[in-house]
Design an enzyme around this catalytic site. Structure first.
Site, PDB file in Angstrom:
ATOM      1  CG  HIS B  79      -1.619   1.325   1.427  1.00  0.00           C
ATOM      2  ND1 HIS B  79      -2.613   1.781   0.612  1.00  0.00           N
ATOM      3  CD2 HIS B  79      -1.421   2.298   2.356  1.00  0.00           C
ATOM      4  CE1 HIS B  79      -3.018   2.973   1.022  1.00  0.00           C
ATOM      5  NE2 HIS B  79      -2.297   3.325   2.082  1.00  0.00           N
ATOM      6  CG  ASP B 108       6.783  16.227 -27.473  1.00  0.00           C
ATOM      7  OD1 ASP B 108       6.798  15.978 -26.244  1.00  0.00           O
ATOM      8  OD2 ASP B 108       6.441  15.378 -28.322  1.00  0.00           O
ATOM      9  CD1 TRP B 143       6.348   3.592   3.839  1.00  0.00           C
ATOM     10  CD2 TRP B 143       7.490   4.397   2.097  1.00  0.00           C
ATOM     11  NE1 TRP B 143       6.659   4.899   4.104  1.00  0.00           N
ATOM     12  CE2 TRP B 143       7.358   5.426   3.052  1.00  0.00           C
ATOM     13  CE3 TRP B 143       8.178   4.669   0.905  1.00  0.00           C
ATOM     14  CZ2 TRP B 143       7.881   6.701   2.853  1.00  0.00           C
ATOM     15  CZ3 TRP B 143       8.698   5.945   0.721  1.00  0.00           C
ATOM     16  CH2 TRP B 143       8.547   6.940   1.687  1.00  0.00           C
ATOM     17  CB  SER B 173      11.010   5.496 -14.400  1.00  0.00           C
ATOM     18  OG  SER B 173       9.937   6.345 -14.635  1.00  0.00           O
ATOM     19  CB  SER B 174      12.051   9.128 -10.724  1.00  0.00           C
ATOM     20  OG  SER B 174      10.877   8.473 -10.354  1.00  0.00           O
ATOM     21  CG  HIS B 257      11.879  15.069   4.628  1.00  0.00           C
ATOM     22  ND1 HIS B 257      10.915  14.512   5.421  1.00  0.00           N
ATOM     23  CD2 HIS B 257      11.477  16.327   4.390  1.00  0.00           C
ATOM     24  CE1 HIS B 257       9.985  15.412   5.666  1.00  0.00           C
ATOM     25  NE2 HIS B 257      10.286  16.515   5.065  1.00  0.00           N
ATOM     26  CD  GLU B 259       9.308  10.184  -3.292  1.00  0.00           C
ATOM     27  OE1 GLU B 259      10.270  10.396  -4.061  1.00  0.00           O
ATOM     28  OE2 GLU B 259       8.161   9.877  -3.690  1.00  0.00           O
ATOM     29  CE1 TYR B 261       8.244  19.763   2.343  1.00  0.00           C
ATOM     30  CE2 TYR B 261      10.263  18.536   2.778  1.00  0.00           C
ATOM     31  CZ  TYR B 261       9.192  19.287   3.237  1.00  0.00           C
ATOM     32  OH  TYR B 261       9.067  19.542   4.561  1.00  0.00           O
ATOM     33  CB  SER B 272      -0.384  27.746  -7.152  1.00  0.00           C
ATOM     34  OG  SER B 272       0.107  27.431  -5.886  1.00  0.00           O
ATOM     35  CG  HIS B 306      12.056  15.243  10.321  1.00  0.00           C
ATOM     36  ND1 HIS B 306      11.775  16.406   9.671  1.00  0.00           N
ATOM     37  CD2 HIS B 306      11.536  14.273   9.539  1.00  0.00           C
ATOM     38  CE1 HIS B 306      11.115  16.161   8.564  1.00  0.00           C
ATOM     39  NE2 HIS B 306      10.950  14.872   8.462  1.00  0.00           N
ATOM     40  CG  HIS B 307      11.717  10.700   8.374  1.00  0.00           C
ATOM     41  ND1 HIS B 307      10.385  10.525   8.106  1.00  0.00           N
ATOM     42  CD2 HIS B 307      12.110  11.735   7.593  1.00  0.00           C
ATOM     43  CE1 HIS B 307       9.990  11.401   7.196  1.00  0.00           C
ATOM     44  NE2 HIS B 307      11.012  12.158   6.871  1.00  0.00           N
ATOM     45  CB  THR B 332       5.094  24.716   4.462  1.00  0.00           C
ATOM     46  OG1 THR B 332       6.367  24.127   4.214  1.00  0.00           O
ATOM     47  CG2 THR B 332       4.014  23.794   3.954  1.00  0.00           C
ATOM     48  CE  LYS B 335       5.115  26.613  -2.179  1.00  0.00           C
ATOM     49  NZ  LYS B 335       4.793  27.170  -3.493  1.00  0.00           N
ATOM     50  NE  ARG B 454       4.168   3.732  10.146  1.00  0.00           N
ATOM     51  CZ  ARG B 454       5.001   4.380   9.315  1.00  0.00           C
ATOM     52  NH1 ARG B 454       5.982   5.129   9.801  1.00  0.00           N
ATOM     53  NH2 ARG B 454       4.841   4.297   8.023  1.00  0.00           N
TER      54      ARG B 454
END
Lengths: 359, 603
Positions: B79, B108, B143, B173-174, B257, B259, B261, B272, B306-307, B332, B335, B454
């Site tokens: 998931h 293109d 994950w 790919s990314s 991290h 990621e 963002y 926006s 911070h993780h 943040t 925004k 969790r």
């Protein structure tokens, strides 16, 4: 931290504690709640959480209220005016950059103070307990007392405690919420000369009681059944417990329990389990001394009743998936079945449950 | 408006003029690749959503026996992996593909075939990872894949092999996609489209692309080390061999991290675009919005530990990462405030797209606030790895990214198809999803603070958390109903939706100046840009449209991207054989494909 605070500001604590108190009011029956901590460590965490809560929740409320206002006030109406094409306002933008910045300072200062305050070296008089994570149970070793136990962490109230945390397999995380925050148990490098990956937690429990906890870092199949409890005694009770752990009672002659003792000591059980005062000296599995005192079997899988203990001995894997202990018929943990018959199991149960302090 | 009408008249052929499966397999048209990305992401969204429902069914009551621990561990692992890598990211890339060239006035992307390659590698990687379910050996290490649990000693079998190999492909790919969009945005802007005139969505795409090309190599390193540990017997992460499991955590989160963002900035970009359009006001504080996005991209690199506040890094590291994390809240917050200021004094039209955008503001703010609570490292020790964190990141990733993406879908669907999504169904979709979302995840704040970790397949009655969990499960199924409504809307409106012209929302950016759906060449004439809101500014004075260019060069279709992608699949897939030279077969196919690619005529 709070000791250094001017007395006249003390009343503010009431406000900081208010939302927490509201939650506590409805958390009477939650044995793993983080709100009703019973240690200095847990208290300083909750104090910090309260501060952050009060600095940030007003921002949330403000945003949601303004959003609601805007949505209602500026919805498109027929014949309404064409909006002015405002592109920005430097003053306003400075304002809502600087105010959050100040709030960040307001929460960063106590955060850093609490970080350093809660990670101080343990005082010399602290009781040292080695906490060792295993898939999927907890081992607690008391070098000072020469005692080893499993699943139930016995502690004295009022004396600083220094937990030294490590793991023998994967990463686990020691967490008994009412004693304070969690800390990972990292596997220790096996090689000589490497800095061991030991983690530490230091706290003093203020009141005797029984506090539930469980592993908080995903550690494989039965992560959910890697539970534990802290049993916090008065200092005298704790000393008495440690004494009894060193010399547990032998079952009276001629009883079923005595027959169980014989079966146990000639069974494969003793390859992994220790019972103090006997020839059972295995160190791979949980130490079973005073098992009769424990509230659960299988690290919180079942309540510790004769029926459940028998069920566990017959088929640990059926109770707790992946349990690394063989049953009477099924292998487990890479070991062959124990081959105990029903009478043997009944006797062993009687023996193990007789291992209790008798209070 | 006059100019758009003039252009509409020049259209001769739509993008669907050439049909058939083969035309989709060989396409290099950014719009078609965008649709492929979007459709694939939607299918994976249904898979990941089904996994979520099974998880919630298991947790509906204490000590439930609906699925066993092995299945449960596979479900939550897949998931998370699916929703991050196979849904949120490709859904954003779908819009990068479809919308960004249109927003900057290009025909293109810079490297059309590379674009096709990134799509096919992504698709094959996603299918490869999910094919593990057929063997009953889906990844089961979470994950985040923490070692040593995912190392060879504690994770025998193919579970984690599928995960490391599949993720490696998705990383390739990314990176390709990131390179492509950086180049496209830097080089292919229409005349006059200065950087500070680019639409916010294009800006956020640019920032995200930089994050992609910088963050993905970090997880590539982490994965390659794990591949070596698993296949070649090294011990980078194995304590018994002198390795360090904490190294994985650093590498994973140093990627992980940025990621988050990567996940949220595209949604911020979409919001926006939607809010100014339906407020009939330009975006408030455009420059600050751009700078705060860039700043988030930079600071996002300095907060990874911070993780890891519970890992035991010591007070100095904890203090550094706590402060850095608090600082990132400032841009943040800016925004959010600027969106509110955009709506302030506007004339708000509550289309479904706008409702979803407002839903982002309402929900993401909650996730942001709980994020600040985590940043207080000691307090986080009570929150880390509990349902409080699960609540937090769903408020940001679902409340931000997924709701934002739905805003984007309702907003740009008419551009892609020439038809509106049904607004009545859309509003049902929004309200069911919004309420279901909060019903699912708001109770999780309590569930976590009341002591539920969790990633546990069961919890005991004595914790007293049965009713809160049941509430969350009811919310999850409510969202399931909302998704069914959305699917029905999508299928129905594609054929029967209200037909609209080039600019149904009266929006300001260039993509709305051309017909819906756009012709294959996008712009008959490359427009000249004079402001940030070209379609709003030009209402007064419209210069006569220049004559259409006589011949528009478009790259011909190519089948080499899918051949190379298949080679990549073989290279990684054949690792499962666990014989070191077998994957070389895939490498050979990649080499063959690349050679032919290089000498393909017409490109």
């Amino acid at each position: 931290m709070s000791a250094r605070k001017p007395e006249k500001l003390r009343f503010l604590r009431v406000f900081r504690a208010a939302p927490l108190a509201a939650l506590i009011a409805c958390s009477g029956e939650y044995p793993q709640t983080t709100f009703r901590t019973v240690t200095d460590f847990g208290q300083s965490l909750n104090d910090l959480f309260g501060r952050v809560f009060w600095w940030t929740i007003p921002i949330l409320v403000l945003v949601e209220v303004v959003l609601l206002f805007v949505v209602i006030r500026y919805r498109r109406r027929p014949g309404g005016p064409t909006p002015k094409p405002v592109h920005g306002h430097t003053g306003l933008e400075m304002l809502w950059t600087l105010i959050p910045a100040l709030i960040v300072v307001a929460i960063a200062v106590p955060t850093v103070q609490t970080i350093f305050a809660t990670q101080r070296r343990a005082p010399d008089e602290a009781l040292m307990v080695e906490v060792v994570g295993h898939q999927w149970w907890w081992e607690f070793r008391y070098p000072e007392q020469g005692v080893v136990t499993a699943s139930e962490l016995h502690l004295p109230a009022g004396r600083p405690v220094h937990l030294q945390l490590r793991s023998v397999d994967v990463i686990h995380s020691f967490w008994i919420p009412r004693l304070g925050g969690k800390r990972d148990t990292n596997p220790r490098p096996a090689r000589e000369g490497q800095r061991p990956k030991l983690n530490h937690l230091t706290f003093t429990v203020s009141q005797p009681g029984s506090y539930l906890g469980q592993c908080a870092e995903f550690c494989g199949l039965s992560h959910a059944i890697m539970r534990m409890r802290a049993v916090v005694h008065t200092p005298e009770q704790f000393e008495a417990w440690a004494q009894r752990m060193q010399a547990p009672p032998a079952p009276p002659a001629g009883t079923l329990a005595e027959r169980g003792r014989e079966v146990f000591l000639r069974s494969p059980c003793i390859a992994c389990h220790t019972v103090e005062g006997t020839t059972a000296r295995g160190v791979i599995g949980p130490n079973l001394t005073l098992l009769g005192d424990r509230a659960t079997v299988g690290a919180g899988a079942l309540a510790n009743t004769p029926e459940n203990l028998a069920r566990w001995i017959r088929d640990p894997g059926g109770v707790k998936p992946g349990a690394m202990m063989p049953g009477t018929r099924a292998p487990g943990g890479g070991l062959p079945p124990t081959g105990l018959n029903d009478a043997d199991v009944e006797a062993v149960v009687a023996y193990l449950l007789s291992l209790r302090s008798g209070e | 408006m006059a100019i758009t009408k003039a252009r509409a008249a020049t259209v001769t052929a739509g993008p669907h003029a050439r049909g058939g499966i083969w035309s989709w397999i060989t396409t290099v048209d950014h719009k078609r690749i965008g649709i492929l990305y979007g459709t694939s992401a939607l299918v994976f969204f249904l898979v990941g959503g089904l996994e979520a429902l099974l998880i919630r069914a298991q947790l509906a009551r204490p000590e439930n026996g609906f699925v066993g621990p092995e299945t449960y561990n596979q479900l939550f692992t897949m998931h998370g992996t699916t929703m991050v890598f196979l849904v949120a990211m490709p859904a954003a890339v779908a819009f990068f593909n479809y919308i960004v060239p249109l927003q900057i006035g290009a025909r293109d992307v810079a490297f059309p075939r590379l674009n096709a390659l990134s799509y096919w590698v992504f698709l094959f990687g996603g299918l490869f990872m999910n094919s593990s379910f057929l063997l009953g050996q889906a990844p089961n290490g979470g994950w985040t894949g923490y070692v040593p649990l995912t190392g060879p000693r504690f994770a025998p079998g193919l579970h984690i092999d599928f995960w490391v190999l599949g993720l490696s492909m998705l990383g390739i790919s990314s990176i390709l996609g990131g390179v492509n969009f950086i180049t496209t945005i830097i080089n292919l802007r229409a005349p006059g489209m200065r950087l500070m005139r680019m639409p916010l969505f294009t800006w956020m795409t640019l920032v995200t692309s930089f994050l992609l090309v910088t963050a993905m190599p970090v997880i590539a390193v982490a994965l390659i080390l794990l591949i070596f540990d698993r296949f070649f017997g090294t011990s980078f992460y194995a304590p018994a061999g002198g390795g360090d499991p904490v190294l994985w955590q650093h590498l994973f989160w140093m990627f992980g991290h940025p990621e988050v963002y990567i996940l949220i900035l595209p949604a911020f970009g979409m919001v926006s675009e939607v809010i100014p359009t339906f407020s009939r006001k330009p975006l408030f504080g455009y420059a600050i919005m751009v700078y705060s996005g860039i700043l988030i991209g930079f600071i996002g690199w300095g907060v990874w530990s911070h993780h890891m506040f519970a890992t035991g890094l010591g007070p100095i590291a904890d203090a550094f990462f706590a402060i850095a994390t608090m600082i990132i809240a400032i841009p943040t917050g800016v925004k959010i405030f600027n969106w509110l200021a955009t709506m302030w004094g506007g004339s708000l039209r509550f289309s479904t797209a706008m409702l979803f955008a407002i839903g982002v503001i309402a929900s993401f703010t909650i996730g942001g606030i709980s994020g600040i609570m985590h940043s207080a490292a000691p307090a986080d020790l009570q929150q880390h790895d509990t349902y409080f964190v699960v609540a937090h990141f769903h408020y940001t990733i679902f409340g931000g990214t997924i709701l934002g993406t739905f805003a984007g879908i309702y907003y740009w669907f008419p551009k892609m198809t020439g038809r509106l999504l049904d607004e009545r169904l859309g509003k049902w979709h929004f309200w069911l999803m919004f309420l279901g979302f909060h019903l699912t995840f708001f109770p999780m704040h309590w569930i976590g603070l009341l002591g539920m970790p969790r990633r546990i397949f069961t919890y005991y009655d004595e914790l007293g958390l049965g009713s809160l969990n049941l509430l969350a499960t009811i919310g999850a199924f409510t969202q399931g109903v909302a998704v069914v409504l959305f699917l029905w809307n999508l299928l129905r409106s594609r054929r029967h939706g209200v037909v609209v012209g080039p600019n149904p929302w009266n929006a300001a950016t260039l993509e709305w100046s051309i017909p819906s759906p756009p012709p294959e060449y996008n712009f008959a004439v490359i427009p000249e840009v004079h402001s940030r809101e070209p379609l709003w500014e030009r209402r007064e004075a419209t210069p006569a449209p220049p004559a259409p260019e006589p011949a528009i060069h478009l790259p011909p279709p190519s089948h080499w991207p899918i051949v190379v992608a298949f080679g990549v699949l073989l290279t990684f897939g054949l690792f499962l054989a666990n014989v070191w030279w077998v994957p070389l077969g895939g490498v050979a196919l990649v080499a063959f494909g690349v050679m032919n690619w290089a000498f393909e005529p017409g490109h």
